[in-house]
Enzyme design. Structure first.
Site, mmCIF file in Angstrom:
data_model
loop_
_atom_site.group_PDB
_atom_site.id
_atom_site.type_symbol
_atom_site.label_atom_id
_atom_site.label_comp_id
_atom_site.label_asym_id
_atom_site.label_seq_id
_atom_site.Cartn_x
_atom_site.Cartn_y
_atom_site.Cartn_z
ATOM 1 C CG ASP A 21 7.175 22.382 6.092
ATOM 2 O OD1 ASP A 21 6.017 22.356 5.613
ATOM 3 O OD2 ASP A 21 7.987 21.461 5.967
ATOM 4 C CG ASP B 88 3.082 16.540 3.342
ATOM 5 O OD1 ASP B 88 2.684 17.529 2.693
ATOM 6 O OD2 ASP B 88 4.182 16.499 3.943
HETATM 7 C C1 GAL Z 1 6.408 18.613 4.618
HETATM 8 C C2 GAL Z 1 5.460 18.784 5.788
HETATM 9 C C3 GAL Z 1 6.260 18.555 7.053
HETATM 10 C C4 GAL Z 1 6.829 17.151 7.029
HETATM 11 C C5 GAL Z 1 7.654 16.937 5.770
HETATM 12 C C6 GAL Z 1 8.103 15.490 5.633
HETATM 13 O O1 GAL Z 1 5.710 18.801 3.430
HETATM 14 O O2 GAL Z 1 4.899 20.078 5.765
HETATM 15 O O3 GAL Z 1 5.423 18.754 8.183
HETATM 16 O O4 GAL Z 1 5.768 16.240 7.080
HETATM 17 O O5 GAL Z 1 6.915 17.287 4.617
HETATM 18 O O6 GAL Z 1 8.692 15.204 4.416
#
Ligand code: GAL
Length: 407
Positions: free
Chosen positions: A233, A154
């Site tokens: 998200d 990520d």
């Molecule tokens: C976001 C991601 C989510 C989750 C989250 C956790 O950037 O898109 O799916 O993983 O971080 O912090």
């Protein structure tokens, strides 16, 4: 003659194995793991930062007892907030919520499931835990030692390293050259982890999460991604889910066996949408050949949630061996996905007037079929025939009618 042919083909196979270097071989093995869109569960949408060793074990148990595993949901993936500190040698350790990652992976594997984990190419994850920046190979080796089968990587704090924004003046747009440089830097960061994973010789499915920046669908596969998030998200509401899902139109050329567009995880069962709206997510994600990663509390599913997540006929559309991502075929939200054997999956969504049931007409010629067509309703589980070249059906608010059509 026959003997010779057999002999030559065997020599060819041996030569191929000897000549192919280990890295492309590992690559091919991972592509096999993701030959159809990965299916499983991820901790984030339901547990968020409350995920623990105990909740992952309980989920693994429930994946089996609920029938989720046997319906095809194989991966049990821990998202952000498992990370602890690095030791003197730089090796990452889990935090106190996860006393023994190897033992947890062994437990998940003992249930006939696979085990996934999460990190960031930046120094910190989105929840400000330790990321992999500068420790890529060490982390990949650690994951392989633990028995990890899936890594979600990520972007998070790497955004500041790639300088996509002017941090001093975020309101000022950066130049096109700067943007291109930033995207190239990001591609390299993903490639770096991809190579690190390959070096471990353990097949680890690589899931890119950088919210679609720099049209990731154009370079995600080259950077080693087996799936890549195409958007920001998802939230557990109809507006977020439908905007993300329907915005996938046009991305279909970039998906295929081993490399998939990922419109984010499922929210089915989390409580923010109606059953019809959740049927829309399941149907649309299946038409899109999207990864199916459940994000709900598997140990506490209602009968309705189970019937949606484990609709085997809809799952079969998602997992069809041709691996073709479906596309929008009519001005209203009518989508079609070609299936192996010449059949077509068609989903007719009530999106335009999502506050009332409306009749919508499918013209068979829009899906390339004519004459007498056999139809199977994949939510009503009923067969019928379409004789007149078109089919009109009343679709519930925010809902869907999904058909499998064949001659
Ligand atoms: C976001 C991601 C989510 C989750 C989250 C956790 O950037 O898109 O799916 O993983 O971080 O912090």
């Amino acid at each position: 003659m026959r003997f010779h042919r057999l002999f030559f083909s065997q020599v060819l196979v041996v030569l191929t194995i000897v000549l192919i270097s280990p890295l492309p071989r590992a690559n091919a093995q991972i592509a096999l793991e993701a030959a159809t869109p990965p299916m499983g569960w991820n901790s984030w949408n339901h547990f968020g930062d409350k995920v623990t060793d105990a909740s992952v074990r309980a989920t693994a148990d429930a994946m089996v007892s609920s029938g989720m595993r046997d319906a095809g949901y194989i991966y049990v993936n821990i998202d952000d907030t498992w990370e602890g500190q690095r030791d003197d040698k730089g090796f990452i350790h889990p935090n106190s919520k996860f006393p023994d990652m190897k033992a947890l992976a062994d437990y998940v594997h003992s249930k006939g499931l696979k085990f996934g984990i999460y990190s960031s190419p930046g120094p910190m994850t989105c929840e400000k835990y330790e990321g992999s920046y500068g420790h890529e190979q060490q982390d990949a080796d650690t994951y392989a030692k633990w028995g990890v089968d899936f890594l979600k990587y990520d972007l998070c704090s790497y955004e500041s390293i790639m300088q996509l924004w002017d941090l001093e003046h975020p309101e000022k747009p950066v130049s096109v050259t700067q943007q291109e440089k930033a995207v190239a830097t990001m591609e390299q960061a993903y490639e770096k982890m991809h190579r690190a994973l390959l070096n471990t010789h353990r097949p680890i499915v690589f899931s890119l999460c950088q919210y679609g920046i720099g049209s990731v669908w154009k370079w995600g596969a080259k950077a080693g991604g087996n799936l890549w998030r195409t958007t920001d998200d998802i939230r557990d509401d109809y507006r977020s889910m439908s905007l993300i899902g329907f915005s996938q139109a046009g991305l279909e050329p970039y998906a295929g066996p081993g490399h998939w567009n990922d419109p984010d995880m499922l929210e089915i069962g989390n409580g923010g949408m109606t059953a019809d709206e959740y049927r829309t997510q399941m149907s649309l994600w299946a038409i899109l050949a999207a990864p199916l990663l459940a994000g709900n509390d598997i140990g506490n599913m209602s009968a309705t949630t189970k019937s949606i997540l484990m609709n085997k006929e809809v799952i079969a559309v998602d997992q069809d061996s041709l691996g073709i991502q479906g596309k929008k075929i009519a001005p209203l939200q009518i989508w079609m996905k070609p299936l192996s054997g010449g059949a077509k999956a068609v989903a007719i969504f009530n999106y335009v007037l999502d506050d009332q049931a409306i009749p919508i007409t499918l013209q068979l010629k829009e899906v390339g079929l004519a004459g007498h067509v056999h139809a199977r309703d994949l939510w009503a589980h009923k067969d019928f025939e379409i004789l007149q070249g078109s089919y009109t059906v009343v679709v519930p608010p925010g809902g869907v009618v999904m058909l499998r059509l064949s001659k």
